[in-house]
Design an enzyme around this catalytic site. Structure first.
Site, PDB file in Angstrom:
ATOM      1  NE  ARG A  16      -2.503  -1.871   3.163  1.00 31.80           N
ATOM      2  CZ  ARG A  16      -2.941  -1.955   4.417  1.00 31.80           C
ATOM      3  NH1 ARG A  16      -3.936  -1.182   4.821  1.00 31.80           N
ATOM      4  NH2 ARG A  16      -2.389  -2.796   5.259  1.00 31.80           N
ATOM      5  CB  THR A  79       2.462 -12.141  13.061  1.00 34.41           C
ATOM      6  OG1 THR A  79       1.200 -12.741  13.428  1.00 34.41           O
ATOM      7  CG2 THR A  79       2.171 -10.810  12.394  1.00 34.41           C
ATOM      8  CE  LYS A 351      33.933  23.330  -4.593  1.00 37.17           C
ATOM      9  NZ  LYS A 351      34.416  22.730  -5.848  1.00 37.17           N
ATOM     10  CE1 TYR A 366      31.728  28.415  -5.568  1.00 36.67           C
ATOM     11  CE2 TYR A 366      33.251  28.855  -7.366  1.00 36.67           C
ATOM     12  CZ  TYR A 366      32.679  27.973  -6.465  1.00 36.67           C
ATOM     13  OH  TYR A 366      33.068  26.655  -6.449  1.00 36.67           O
ATOM     14  CG  ASN A 386      36.312  26.557  -8.765  1.00 31.96           C
ATOM     15  OD1 ASN A 386      35.588  27.155  -9.566  1.00 31.96           O
ATOM     16  ND2 ASN A 386      35.874  25.606  -7.982  1.00 31.96           N
TER      17      ASN A 386
HETATM   18  C1  UD1 Z   1      -1.385  -7.986  13.654  1.00 36.21           C
HETATM   19  C2  UD1 Z   1      -2.061  -8.828  14.730  1.00 36.21           C
HETATM   20  C3  UD1 Z   1      -3.257  -8.069  15.289  1.00 36.21           C
HETATM   21  C4  UD1 Z   1      -2.822  -6.731  15.797  1.00 36.21           C
HETATM   22  C5  UD1 Z   1      -2.078  -5.946  14.722  1.00 36.21           C
HETATM   23  C6  UD1 Z   1      -1.528  -4.671  15.282  1.00 36.21           C
HETATM   24  C7  UD1 Z   1      -1.699 -11.111  14.025  1.00 36.21           C
HETATM   25  C8  UD1 Z   1      -2.298 -12.318  13.410  1.00 36.21           C
HETATM   26  N1  UD1 Z   1      -2.499 -10.076  14.157  1.00 36.21           N
HETATM   27  O1  UD1 Z   1      -2.335  -7.762  12.639  1.00 36.21           O
HETATM   28  O2  UD1 Z   1      -3.873  -8.810  16.336  1.00 36.21           O
HETATM   29  O3  UD1 Z   1      -3.942  -6.010  16.234  1.00 36.21           O
HETATM   30  O4  UD1 Z   1      -0.999  -6.734  14.208  1.00 36.21           O
HETATM   31  O5  UD1 Z   1      -0.879  -3.964  14.282  1.00 36.21           O
HETATM   32  O6  UD1 Z   1      -0.552 -11.129  14.406  1.00 36.21           O
HETATM   33  N2  UD1 Z   1       4.802  -9.541   9.016  1.00 36.21           N
HETATM   34  C9  UD1 Z   1       5.847 -10.336   8.563  1.00 36.21           C
HETATM   35  N3  UD1 Z   1       5.560 -11.502   7.927  1.00 36.21           N
HETATM   36  C10 UD1 Z   1       4.291 -11.925   7.734  1.00 36.21           C
HETATM   37  C11 UD1 Z   1       3.247 -11.109   8.180  1.00 36.21           C
HETATM   38  C12 UD1 Z   1       3.526  -9.927   8.831  1.00 36.21           C
HETATM   39  O7  UD1 Z   1       7.018  -9.989   8.729  1.00 36.21           O
HETATM   40  O8  UD1 Z   1       4.127 -13.005   7.162  1.00 36.21           O
HETATM   41  C13 UD1 Z   1       5.120  -8.276   9.698  1.00 36.21           C
HETATM   42  C14 UD1 Z   1       4.649  -7.071   8.896  1.00 36.21           C
HETATM   43  O9  UD1 Z   1       5.693  -6.586   8.085  1.00 36.21           O
HETATM   44  C15 UD1 Z   1       4.267  -6.095   9.977  1.00 36.21           C
HETATM   45  C16 UD1 Z   1       3.878  -6.962  11.162  1.00 36.21           C
HETATM   46  O10 UD1 Z   1       4.417  -8.232  10.919  1.00 36.21           O
HETATM   47  O11 UD1 Z   1       5.374  -5.306  10.375  1.00 36.21           O
HETATM   48  C17 UD1 Z   1       2.384  -7.037  11.349  1.00 36.21           C
HETATM   49  O12 UD1 Z   1       1.800  -7.512  10.174  1.00 36.21           O
HETATM   50  P1  UD1 Z   1       0.372  -7.033   9.725  1.00 36.21           P
HETATM   51  O13 UD1 Z   1      -0.020  -7.740   8.517  1.00 36.21           O
HETATM   52  O14 UD1 Z   1       0.313  -5.564   9.739  1.00 36.21           O
HETATM   53  O15 UD1 Z   1      -0.483  -7.572  10.990  1.00 36.21           O
HETATM   54  P2  UD1 Z   1      -2.027  -7.634  11.066  1.00 36.21           P
HETATM   55  O16 UD1 Z   1      -2.465  -8.890  10.443  1.00 36.21           O
HETATM   56  O17 UD1 Z   1      -2.565  -6.349  10.620  1.00 36.21           O
END
Ligand code: UD1
Ligand code: CA
Length: 456
Positions: A16, A79, A351, A366, A386
């Site tokens: 996004r 996550t 400069k 300058y 220069n």
């Molecule tokens: C997650 C939480 C949600 C919480 C929210 C807060 C889970 C399932 N849900 O939601 O409860 O309210 O964060 O912001 O954990 N990321 C990775 N790899 C992945 C997926 C995500 O590195 O496979 C990283 C993303 O880059 C980001 C962070 O983890 O920095 C959170 O990912 P995002 O997709 O924003 O989490 P949500 O599903 O929105």
């Protein structure tokens, strides 16, 4: 406090942002946003930090460097899966594991401190961060039993209306017992329809295991909003800018209008310095005490002494000793070094040159690739020529020299101490000390040895 490790999740695509570089490298208040999380983890005293990055995130590695360990999450499977990628790097290295995101630069160090501290006092399986908010922001809900004990975190997508109505949200920041985390994380089930592994399910697993779950609750939602698009980015920028401005003001710096003063996190400013509107201080800029900066100035990677004045000017990679006065409309470029009390006025440009103390350069001149001795007078429209089209050459101007208006100094060339150059001269040959020269091309006319030094 015993040792803890940190996992920073940053493998998300950040689609996004509509950007051709990784989301976590977009700067917030002058720092790539990932560095805010890294800095917090370091300041808290994490023994090791594992950064979970996505495929092709070499740019992140280049920016963050070797202050963290890296692991690549091949596929974005949630996550829980992302955190599991850090197991090999961190298992056995610390008693507890802090998990945070790389896209949450506004999260306060103090909040993380509270989380880690409570975790180390009570030693539950997990301590999570929650926020009370009327706007759900799409966050997971924290579900508690009638006694107030946390029983689960439920993602918005699968929540029942009762759960959707809950105002306590999961921020996505946790401190885990390390042994338990690494043992149980592989047991997190895959969740449909996306086929992801949710770290939030660890809370349910703790409850299953009969282990306590602790919570630190905050009310300032701006700390945890995170960044998904450029609107969020601008909001985070404003929040961090306000914090930087406030901390400077509390340290004794006057900001006439904080809302139009842009100071990056890396900048340091001494007390009693006054900063006027539309002033931007960037990068490794260090400003001394009792200076006046702006209005309408941009100062980048520049060191400024005490009692300096910079008015409507642009300074890049320059050095100013004390009592230097610049502007309006001065431009210092890389390597400009102005000694104590130097004055550089309207439309001057310097400069890669040193202007020794007391030198005056009042109007549209300058000076590049040069060294100017103390108390020299550079009159209006002086130019160091220069560049011969191929190479740059140096100009040396001795102390107390007087360079008349409209002088062209064709480098390499040296003008001696207390020499005087008549207006409109084109100086192609060295001028000895205390000698008057003028003309096109300039020729030495006579010695000035017995004359009194003249003013500007
Ligand atoms: C997650 C939480 C949600 C919480 C929210 C807060 C889970 C399932 N849900 O939601 O409860 O309210 O964060 O912001 O954990 N990321 C990775 N790899 C992945 C997926 C995500 O590195 O496979 C990283 C993303 O880059 C980001 C962070 O983890 O920095 C959170 O990912 P995002 O997709 O924003 O989490 P949500 O599903 O929105
Ligand atoms: Ca999110």
């Amino acid at each position: 406090m015993t040792g803890f490790a940190a996992v920073i999740l940053a493998a998300g695509q950040g689609t996004r942002m509509k950007s051709s570089f990784p989301k976590v490298l977009h700067p917030v208040a002058g720092l790539p946003m990932i560095l805010w999380s890294v800095q917090n983890a370091r300041t808290l005293g994490a023994d090791s930090i594992a950064l979970v990055i996505g495929v092709g995130a070499e740019a992140v590695q280049q920016t963050v460097g070797d202050q963290v360990l890296y692991t690549v999450q091949q596929e974005q499977l949630g996550t829980g899966h992302a955190t599991l990628q850090a197991r090999e790097l961190l298992q056995g290295r610390a008693d507890s594991v802090l998990v945070l995101y790389g896209d949450m630069p506004t999260l306060r160090l103090e909040t993380l401190q509270r989380l880690v501290q409570l975790h180390h006092e009570r030693r539950p399986a997990v301590t999570l961060l929650s926020v009370l908010s009327d706007d759900s922001m799409g966050f997971g809900r924290v579900v508690r039993d009638p006694d107030g004990a946390v029983t689960a975190i439920v993602e918005e997508a699968v929540a029942t209306p009762e759960i959707l109505a809950l105002k306590e949200l999961n921020c996505g920041v946790y401190c885990f017992d390390a042994d338990w985390l690494w043992r149980r994380l592989p047991d997190v089930p895959m969740t449909q329809p996306k086929g992801e592994y949710y770290l939030t399910d660890m809370v349910g697993l703790a409850v299953q295991d009969g282990l306590p779950v602790e919570v630190v609750t905050i009310t300032d939602v701006t700390e945890v909003q995170g960044i998904n698009n450029r609107v969020h980015l601008a909001r985070a920028e404003r929040i961090m800018r306000e914090r930087i401005a406030e901390s400077l003001m509390l340290d004794g710096v006057t900001l006439i209008d904080p809302a139009t003063t842009y100071i990056e996190a890396t900048v340091r400013v001494g007390r009693d310095t006054v900063i006027y509107p539309n002033t931007v201080l960037r990068g490794q800029t260090v400003v001394g005490e009792a200076c006046e900066l702006g209005p309408n100035s941009v100062i980048q990677d520049t060191t400024i002494g005490d009692n300096c004045r910079v008015f409507a000017s642009v300074l890049e990679e320059a050095t100013l000793e004390n009592h230097v006065n610049i502007g309006p409309f001065g431009h210092l470029r890389p390597g400009a070094h102005l000694g104590e009390g130097v004055h550089m006025g309207n439309f001057g440009e310097v400069k890669n040159a040193y202007l020794a103390p007391g030198t005056k350069m009042g109007h549209f001149s300058y000076i590049g690739d040069a060294r100017v001795g103390a108390d020299a007078n550079i009159a209006a429209g002086t130019v160091t020529c220069n560049f011969d089209g191929v190479r740059k050459h140096r100009t040396v101007i001795g102390e107390g020299a007087f360079i008349g208006s409209g002088t062209m100094l064709v480098a390499p060339v040296t003008v001696g101490k207390r020499a005087k150059i008549g207006a409109g001269s084109v100086v192609t040959r060295d001028v000895p000390d205390a000698t008057l020269a003028y003309g096109v091309p300039a020729r030495s006319q006579r010695k000035l040895e017995d004359e009194e030094e003249s003013g500007g």
